[in-house]
Design an enzyme around this catalytic site. Structure first.
Site: not given
Ligand code: IMP
Ligand code: MG
Length: 182
Positions: A44-45, A100, A104, A132, A153, A160, A166
């Site tokens: 969902k990001g 996206e 990470d 990152k 983070f 989220d 979000r």
């Protein structure tokens, strides 16, 4: 004792996000020219970034959605990638633009890129809002990057922590709020 989290200081403001997404849209539109684009939103990001990005691209863009799970509800990668929702449409012959939220370790997108490659698209590029690079454990290079960030983070603008935050319209750090007795 259970840890509680909240969002902390702003890492990327609403104005900075807006300006960079407009730039990315223009760059993508220029690079593709007359070629069609099918944007694949990784749920969902990436959903909030994706809706702003495709409007910034301006030319005709098809949309499809895929959901994968790699993290569960924690801030550490499990290294396991599972397709939770697949695309609705065939992608053979399409110019795919994977959209996206953040890269990470790179495991999620490396797996997805290989999976999508096997379906015969004309091309595949990756556009990530955030990167990152210090955390990468597999070889994966995005074609378009909104912002490189350090190893921390963050939440908001689609990202989220355990499904929270979000809808924050900017990107903020995640902070430990308070320790509460069970
Ligand atoms: P990777 O497979 O390790 O590259 O993980 C990528 C996924 O991890 C992203 O799509 C996010 O869902 C999640 N993720 C990584 N870092 C963060 C973060 O700082 N905040 C929120 N989600 C993150
Ligand atoms: Mg994600």
């Amino acid at each position: 004792m259970e840890k509680k989290y909240a969002f902390g200081e702003t890492v990327i403001s609403q104005d900075a996000l807006k300006a960079r997404v407009q730039e990315l849209g223009r760059e993508i539109a220029k690079d593709y020219g007359d070629e069609s684009i099918m944007a694949i939103c990784i749920l969902k990001g990436a959903v909030i970034f994706m809706t702003d990005l495709v409007r910034a691209i301006g030319t005709d863009v098809k949309l499809d959605f895929m959901a994968v799970s790699s993290y569960g509800n924690s801030t550490k990668s499990s290294g396991v990638v599972k397709i939770v929702k697949d695309l609705d449409t065939p992608i053979a012959g399409e110019n795919l633009l994977i959209v996206e939220d953040i890269i990470d370790s790179g495991r999620t997108l490396k797996y997805l890129k290989e999976n999508l490659e096997s379906r015969g698209p004309k091309s595949i590029k990756i556009c990530t809002l955030l990167d990152k690079p210090a955390r990468r454990v597999v070889d994966l290079k995005p074609d378009y990057i909104g912002f490189e960030i350090e190893d921390q983070f963050i939440v908001g603008y689609g990202l989220d922590y355990a499904e929270h935050f979000r809808n924050l319209p900017y990107i903020a750090s995640l902070v430990e709020d308070e320790a509460v007795e069970e």
